[in-house]
Structure formats: structure tokens, C-alpha cells
Scaffold this motif. Structure first.
Motif, PDB file in Angstrom:
ATOM      1  N   GLY A 128       3.450  12.409  14.325  1.00 24.64           N
ATOM      2  CA  GLY A 128       3.344  13.483  15.313  1.00 24.64           C
ATOM      3  C   GLY A 128       4.510  14.442  15.254  1.00 24.64           C
ATOM      4  N   GLU A 183      10.677   3.842   5.912  1.00 24.85           N
ATOM      5  CA  GLU A 183      10.499   2.417   5.580  1.00 24.85           C
ATOM      6  C   GLU A 183      10.950   2.129   4.156  1.00 24.85           C
ATOM      7  OE1 GLU A 183       6.592  -0.011   5.427  1.00 24.85           O
ATOM      8  OE2 GLU A 183       6.318   1.670   6.787  1.00 24.85           O
ATOM      9  N   GLY A 231       0.874   8.796   0.697  1.00 21.41           N
ATOM     10  CA  GLY A 231       1.489   9.989   0.108  1.00 21.41           C
ATOM     11  C   GLY A 231       2.966   9.800  -0.212  1.00 21.41           C
ATOM     12  N   GLY A 232       3.516   8.643   0.156  1.00 24.69           N
ATOM     13  CA  GLY A 232       4.917   8.335  -0.186  1.00 24.69           C
ATOM     14  C   GLY A 232       5.924   9.240   0.504  1.00 24.69           C
ATOM     15  N   SER A 233       5.575   9.743   1.710  1.00 28.55           N
ATOM     16  CA  SER A 233       6.490  10.688   2.353  1.00 28.55           C
ATOM     17  C   SER A 233       7.297  10.063   3.490  1.00 28.55           C
ATOM     18  CB  SER A 233       5.721  11.910   2.873  1.00 28.55           C
ATOM     19  OG  SER A 233       4.883  11.529   3.928  1.00 28.55           O
ATOM     20  N   GLN A 261       1.705   5.136  11.385  1.00 24.51           N
ATOM     21  CA  GLN A 261       2.838   5.270  12.301  1.00 24.51           C
ATOM     22  C   GLN A 261       2.586   6.313  13.384  1.00 24.51           C
ATOM     23  OE1 GLN A 261       6.517   6.482  10.842  1.00 24.51           O
ATOM     24  NE2 GLN A 261       5.848   8.603  10.709  1.00 24.51           N
ATOM     25  N   ILE A 316       0.854  -1.204   0.000  1.00 21.80           N
ATOM     26  CA  ILE A 316       0.000   0.000   0.000  1.00 21.80           C
ATOM     27  C   ILE A 316       0.883   1.245   0.000  1.00 21.80           C
ATOM     28  CG2 ILE A 316      -1.816   1.236   1.246  1.00 21.80           C
ATOM     29  CD1 ILE A 316      -2.387  -1.533   2.610  1.00 21.80           C
TER      30      ILE A 316
HETATM   31  C1  LIG Z   1       9.880  16.922   5.071  1.00 21.41           C
HETATM   32  C2  LIG Z   1       9.221  15.838   5.893  1.00 21.41           C
HETATM   33  C3  LIG Z   1       8.934  16.063   7.220  1.00 21.41           C
HETATM   34  C4  LIG Z   1       8.322  15.061   7.996  1.00 21.41           C
HETATM   35  N1  LIG Z   1       8.027  15.335   9.304  1.00 21.41           N
HETATM   36  C5  LIG Z   1       7.395  14.393  10.056  1.00 21.41           C
HETATM   37  C6  LIG Z   1       7.033  14.684  11.417  1.00 21.41           C
HETATM   38  O1  LIG Z   1       7.261  15.755  11.935  1.00 21.41           O
HETATM   39  N2  LIG Z   1       6.399  13.706  12.116  1.00 21.41           N
HETATM   40  C7  LIG Z   1       6.111  12.492  11.569  1.00 21.41           C
HETATM   41  O2  LIG Z   1       5.516  11.649  12.260  1.00 21.41           O
HETATM   42  N3  LIG Z   1       6.438  12.208  10.286  1.00 21.41           N
HETATM   43  C8  LIG Z   1       7.069  13.118   9.524  1.00 21.41           C
HETATM   44  N4  LIG Z   1       7.407  12.830   8.224  1.00 21.41           N
HETATM   45  C9  LIG Z   1       7.157  11.489   7.685  1.00 21.41           C
HETATM   46  C10 LIG Z   1       5.800  11.345   6.967  1.00 21.41           C
HETATM   47  O3  LIG Z   1       5.368  12.567   6.488  1.00 21.41           O
HETATM   48  C11 LIG Z   1       4.728  10.751   7.872  1.00 21.41           C
HETATM   49  O4  LIG Z   1       5.149   9.537   8.403  1.00 21.41           O
HETATM   50  C12 LIG Z   1       3.412  10.549   7.093  1.00 21.41           C
HETATM   51  O5  LIG Z   1       2.380  10.451   8.030  1.00 21.41           O
HETATM   52  C13 LIG Z   1       3.432   9.328   6.189  1.00 21.41           C
HETATM   53  O6  LIG Z   1       2.238   9.311   5.430  1.00 21.41           O
HETATM   54  P1  LIG Z   1       2.206   8.845   3.912  1.00 21.41           P
HETATM   55  O7  LIG Z   1       0.801   8.882   3.460  1.00 21.41           O
HETATM   56  O8  LIG Z   1       3.177   9.608   3.110  1.00 21.41           O
HETATM   57  O9  LIG Z   1       2.664   7.318   4.072  1.00 21.41           O
HETATM   58  P2  LIG Z   1       3.574   6.489   3.065  1.00 21.41           P
HETATM   59  O10 LIG Z   1       4.963   7.004   3.158  1.00 21.41           O
HETATM   60  O11 LIG Z   1       2.953   6.400   1.729  1.00 21.41           O
HETATM   61  O12 LIG Z   1       3.494   5.044   3.759  1.00 21.41           O
HETATM   62  C14 LIG Z   1       3.999   4.819   5.051  1.00 21.41           C
HETATM   63  C15 LIG Z   1       3.527   3.437   5.518  1.00 21.41           C
HETATM   64  O13 LIG Z   1       2.117   3.429   5.685  1.00 21.41           O
HETATM   65  C16 LIG Z   1       1.513   2.429   4.834  1.00 21.41           C
HETATM   66  N5  LIG Z   1       0.230   2.981   4.412  1.00 21.41           N
HETATM   67  C17 LIG Z   1       0.001   4.183   3.829  1.00 21.41           C
HETATM   68  N6  LIG Z   1      -1.321   4.376   3.697  1.00 21.41           N
HETATM   69  C18 LIG Z   1      -1.937   3.271   4.191  1.00 21.41           C
HETATM   70  C19 LIG Z   1      -3.300   2.867   4.352  1.00 21.41           C
HETATM   71  N7  LIG Z   1      -4.320   3.640   3.954  1.00 21.41           N
HETATM   72  N8  LIG Z   1      -3.560   1.662   4.896  1.00 21.41           N
HETATM   73  C20 LIG Z   1      -2.551   0.852   5.307  1.00 21.41           C
HETATM   74  N9  LIG Z   1      -1.250   1.180   5.177  1.00 21.41           N
HETATM   75  C21 LIG Z   1      -0.946   2.377   4.643  1.00 21.41           C
HETATM   76  C22 LIG Z   1       2.512   2.170   3.733  1.00 21.41           C
HETATM   77  O14 LIG Z   1       2.371   0.860   3.205  1.00 21.41           O
HETATM   78  C23 LIG Z   1       3.807   2.309   4.528  1.00 21.41           C
HETATM   79  O15 LIG Z   1       4.018   1.131   5.268  1.00 21.41           O
HETATM   80  C24 LIG Z   1       8.000  13.813   7.426  1.00 21.41           C
HETATM   81  C25 LIG Z   1       8.279  13.579   6.048  1.00 21.41           C
HETATM   82  C26 LIG Z   1       8.874  14.578   5.302  1.00 21.41           C
HETATM   83  C27 LIG Z   1       9.135  14.332   3.844  1.00 21.41           C
END
Ligand SMILES: Cc1cc2nc3c(=O)[nH]c(=O)nc-3n(C[C@H](O)[C@H](O)[C@H](O)COP(=O)(O)OP(=O)(O)OC[C@H]3O[C@@H](n4cnc5c(N)ncnc54)[C@H](O)[C@@H]3O)c2cc1C
Length: 315
Positions: A145, A309, A70-72, A142, A67
Motif C-alpha cells: 500500500g 525480506e 517481481g523480486g521488489s 504483504q 517463491i
Molecule cells: C522503489 C520501490 C518502491 C516501493 N514502494 C512500496 C510502497 O509504496 N508500498 C509497498 O507496500 N511496497 C513498496 N515496495 C515494495 C514492493 O514493491 C512490494 O512489497 C511488492 O508488492 C512486492 O511484490 P513482488 O512481486 O516484487 O514480491 P517479491 O519481492 O518477489 O516477494 C515478496 C514476498 O512475497 C512472496 N511471494 C511473491 N509472490 C508470491 C505468490 N504468488 N505466492 C506466495 N508468495 C509469494 C515471496 O516469497 C516473498 O516472501 C517498493 C519497492 C521498490 C523497489
């Protein structure tokens, strides 16, 4: 690598079930690192029924999937070709206020604008979420926060699919903690939506808090750089003065600030970030991350765990 015949069969089934999908999609554009190879098949279900169809098809054809939100928080493989990518779309991209202060938020909503808008409607507490990139589903996974707040502290209900059924649980009914939930550990669920019950606040104070958090973010992180945020979790240990040890301090101490491999660099501004200078591969980033872990362990005895990850095989 998935076999062409399996992909074609999946496509026929997806078309018959009217589940949207895309073929041969570069995942780099879907990641904040701007790193990632081409995925043969990206399935984009827009509602619960489509997820059920999609899961049935993948199971019938014995196709593994991962899955993508947002890939962040991911380092995506340079060759993500041995699994199907599932990426929520359609109805999961919106949120609604069910009654005053009660919000239902789709897992594919973009965290930053969603929580800025909710805050600006006069509801307090979630301003910190407006500075975290990615989608709400990924943030649930995750327990994202910052600045003393964590998403699950404000969540009243999480809806997810596990073992082919929709479940609805309160955070108190699941295991979670710092940058951790049972969803992340077990990888057996698809987060669909969350509900939040928020208190009304003073709009001026909320605007001030939004600005304060945005300013903090801008002053502490490399701006407009391609990264996945903090590469390593803080180790949850205290130094001799009783102060929490930060991952960035350890990386700095072992002299890796600014280190470069190929197109990747340990950020000179914030050394717990690895940044893509433009042409980084997943292998470049992996090299630097492994170097950090080895050097920090050798010189301080502390093992840093990755926060970012890996998505697909990297080395
Ligand atoms: C500049 C920058 C700053 C950041 N600052 C913070 C911060 O202050 N605090 C923090 O906690 N994080 C931070 N992050 C990390 C990131 O933004 C967070 O962890 C964010 O919540 C990840 O969400 P995502 O949708 O991009 O997940 P993804 O990166 O797409 O996926 C993360 C994980 O979640 C799984 N996943 C995604 N969506 C689902 C779903 N609907 N159901 C089941 N599994 C799913 C994926 O398979 C993967 O295992 C930062 C990232 C960047 C680039």
C-alpha cells in the motif's frame, strides 16, 4: 547446497510433466536491487495443474523451494543454491474483466501497468497501486500500500493453494494489517489470483489521481536507483507532539544518511532506502541494515523491523 543428482532427477520429472523450468539462472536480473547469485533451478508453472505437478515433484524429492514474484521486496542471497525457486508464469501473467467492474488478476501480473490500465478503463480507487513495483501476488502477500490505500481494501477474493488444495477467501476471512498478512507470516500458500470489485469513476479525475500519485512518488524517492524500496517498516509509534515517527527520521537522526559499505549505500535522498551503487552484494546491504538497527536501537531505544525480506541465507 542442492545435490546435482537431486536437480537432475527434478528436471527429468518436470520434463515428463511438461512444467517449464530454467537451470542456473542469475537471480540478480529478477530483483529490483539487482543483487542475487545463481539459482540452480527455477521452475515456472503457468497454470494450476502445473503447480500441482511441480509441488508433487518437489515433495517427492524432498526439495525445499521459495517463491519469487517481481523480486521488489527482497534481498536475494549471493548464493541461492540450497533451494528451488518457484516463479509463476503463463496464465498468471494476465488479467481479465469478468463483468463490468469485476476483475480477475493473475498473481504474476506486473502491478504498475496492470493497475494503470484498470484505472484508465474508468475504475477508481486503485490508482495508488500503479506506483508500486512488483507483481500482484507479492503485493497480496504483504498487503502492499501507499498514499492511504492498501491492496486488500479493494480485493473481494483471494485464490491460493494451501496444503495441496485451492482455496478462495475474502480478505475478511484472513488475518491482515499494515504490511502484513497471514500468508506472509505462515509461508504456507501460493497466491494464484485475486478478484476486485471496483466502482466506476470520472476518467479525468482518475487521470489526475494517477498523475498526482506518480508525481508524489517521483519527488519522494531516489529515481532510477536499484533498491527494494523502504528497508524498514515505520515503527507505529508517536513522538511527543503525537506525530507518527518515521523510520527515515530515526536513520537520519543517528547520522547514517549516505553511509556506504562496499557497493551499497544508505540513500542520501531517502534514507529508509538502501541502494545498490552498481556492485553491491547481499552482504553489503545486510551490513548497512544491521548497522541501522543497532545504532537506532542504541540511540533511541526503538527497534526497527525490516520490511525487505531476505531470500536465502545472507550472513
Ligand atoms: C522503489 C520501490 C518502491 C516501493 N514502494 C512500496 C510502497 O509504496 N508500498 C509497498 O507496500 N511496497 C513498496 N515496495 C515494495 C514492493 O514493491 C512490494 O512489497 C511488492 O508488492 C512486492 O511484490 P513482488 O512481486 O516484487 O514480491 P517479491 O519481492 O518477489 O516477494 C515478496 C514476498 O512475497 C512472496 N511471494 C511473491 N509472490 C508470491 C505468490 N504468488 N505466492 C506466495 N508468495 C509469494 C515471496 O516469497 C516473498 O516472501 C517498493 C519497492 C521498490 C523497489
Amino acid at each position: 547446497m542442492l545435490k546435482e543428482i537431486q536437480i537432475q532427477e527434478a528436471i527429468q520429472n518436470l520434463q515428463a510433466s511438461q512444467v517449464p523450468f530454467r537451470e542456473n539462472l542469475s537471480l540478480a536480473s529478477l530483483s529490483s536491487f539487482k543483487i542475487g547469485g545463481t539459482a540452480p533451478l527455477v521452475v515456472e508453472p503457468g497454470e494450476d495443474e502445473q503447480i500441482y505437478s511441480c509441488l508433487a515433484i518437489l515433495q517427492k524429492l524432498d526439495l525445499p523451494f521459495k517463491i519469487l514474484g517481481g523480486g521488489s521486496n527482497l534481498l536475494i542471497s549471493d548464493h541461492p543454491d540450497d533451494f528451488v525457486v518457484l516463479r509463476l508464469a503463463g496464465s498468471y501473467k494476465s488479467y481479465e474483466m469478468l463483468e463490468p467492474g469485476i476483475f480477475r488478476i493473475g498473481a504474476a501480473t506486473n502491478t504498475t501497468p496492470t493497475f494503470r490500465q484498470i484505472s484508465q478503463k474508468g475504475y477508481k480507487g486503485v490508482e495508488f497501486l500503479s506506483t508500486i513495483p512488483g507483481w500482484t501476488g507479492g503485493a497480496v502477500m504483504q498487503n502492499a500500500g501507499c498514499y492511504g490505500g492498501e491492496l486488500l481494501d479493494f480485493t473481494s477474493k483471494i485464490e491460493f493453494i494451501r496444503n495441496g488444495e485451492i482455496h478462495s477467501k475474502k480478505p475478511s476471512e484472513i488475518e491482515y494489517g499494515y504490511r502484513f498478512t497471514e500468508f506472509l507470516q505462515k509461508k504456507d500458500s501460493i497466491i494464484l489470483r485475486v478478484e476486485m470489485k471496483l466502482d466506476e469513476g470520472n476518467l479525468e479525475e482518475i487521470e489526475e489521481s494517477l498523475k498526482d500519485k506518480r508525481d508524489k512518488r517521483n519527488s519522494s524517492q531516489p529515481e532510477n536507483k536499484k533498491s527494494a524500496g523502504s528497508m524498514f517498516k515505520n515503527p507505529r509509534l508517536n513522538d511527543e507532539q503525537g506525530k507518527p515517527i518515521k523510520a527515515w527520521e530515526l536513520i537520519d537522526r543517528v547520522g547514517l544518511r549516505g553511509a556506504i559499505k562496499g557497493g551499497a549505500q544508505i540513500s542520501p535522498e531517502h534514507c529508509n532506502f538502501i541502494v545498490n551503487l552498481g556492485s553491491a552484494t547481499a552482504l553489503d546491504v545486510h551490513y548497512l541494515a544491521s548497522l541501522v538497527q543497532e545504532k537506532v536501537h542504541k540511540e533511541t531505544g526503538i527497534l526497527l523491523n525490516r520490511e525487505v525480506e531476505y531470500f536465502g541465507s545472507i550472513p
